[in-house]
Design an enzyme around this catalytic site. Sequence first.
Site, PDB file in Angstrom:
ATOM      1  N   GLU A  46     -18.118 -22.122  25.448  1.00  7.68           N
ATOM      2  CA  GLU A  46     -17.408 -20.881  25.771  1.00  7.68           C
ATOM      3  C   GLU A  46     -17.168 -20.103  24.471  1.00  7.68           C
ATOM      4  OE1 GLU A  46     -13.579 -21.422  27.598  1.00  7.68           O
ATOM      5  OE2 GLU A  46     -13.424 -19.326  28.178  1.00  7.68           O
TER       6      GLU A  46
ATOM      7  N   ARG B  70     -12.045 -34.425  22.847  1.00  5.89           N
ATOM      8  CA  ARG B  70     -11.139 -34.595  23.993  1.00  5.89           C
ATOM      9  C   ARG B  70     -11.743 -35.431  25.102  1.00  5.89           C
ATOM     10  NH1 ARG B  70      -9.975 -28.717  25.144  1.00  5.89           N
ATOM     11  NH2 ARG B  70     -11.263 -28.185  23.356  1.00  5.89           N
TER      12      ARG B  70
END
Length: 170
Positions: free
Chosen positions: A95, A58
């Site tokens: 994460e 991304r």
Amino acid sequence: MNFESQIRDVPDFPQPGILFKDITPLLADGPTYRAAINELADFARQCGADVIVGPEARGYVVGAPLAYATGVGFVPVRKRGKLPWKTIGVEYALEYGTDRLEMHADAILPGQRVLLADDLLATGGTMGACAALVQQLGGVLAGAAFLIELSHLGGRAKLQGIEVKTLVQY
Ligand SMILES: O=P(O)(O)OC[C@H]1O[C@H](OP(=O)(O)OP(=O)(O)O)[C@H](O)[C@@H]1O
Ligand SMILES: Nc1ncnc2[nH]cnc12
């Protein structure tokens, strides 16, 4: 421009407990995508960036148009084993998981001013790793630009001393 209205919340993706911020509606809306890149491009110019560095995947949809808009080059950071030339690499935590990021060993010239770019700043693991790669090659960290910041995850702490610009904060 209301960027937040074009970001979709997807609960429990890619694993339970993660609220995924889906930017595909923003990317699909031409005027919103362009406005977001233009705002980050103004920041890139203020930083005096000579080159943009972005991580797959991304980071490319932010970093590459930023490079095009400002007329500088783009350097891809990739996950392990994808780059064809001599690489440098660093392990990092996400994460949701861990991985290794790599960059071509000749991608940054000593003294070049680098703007880091990605879609989202969460724990800062990805961008901290990109910053370490740039520093290993003697690049100067001129700034870091993101569409989204998940403030509660404290990613800015991994980018101390670097000017950070984010368009939407949660
Ligand atoms: O601040 P952090 O905790 O490091 O998290 C942010 C990073 O996580 C996502 O990438 P991901 O590794 O999921 O890869 P993708 O772009 O290929 O989907 C996102 O695009 C950022 O690069
Ligand atoms: N919550 C999240 N949404 C989208 N991308 C992410 N990358 C790391 N955390 C994320």
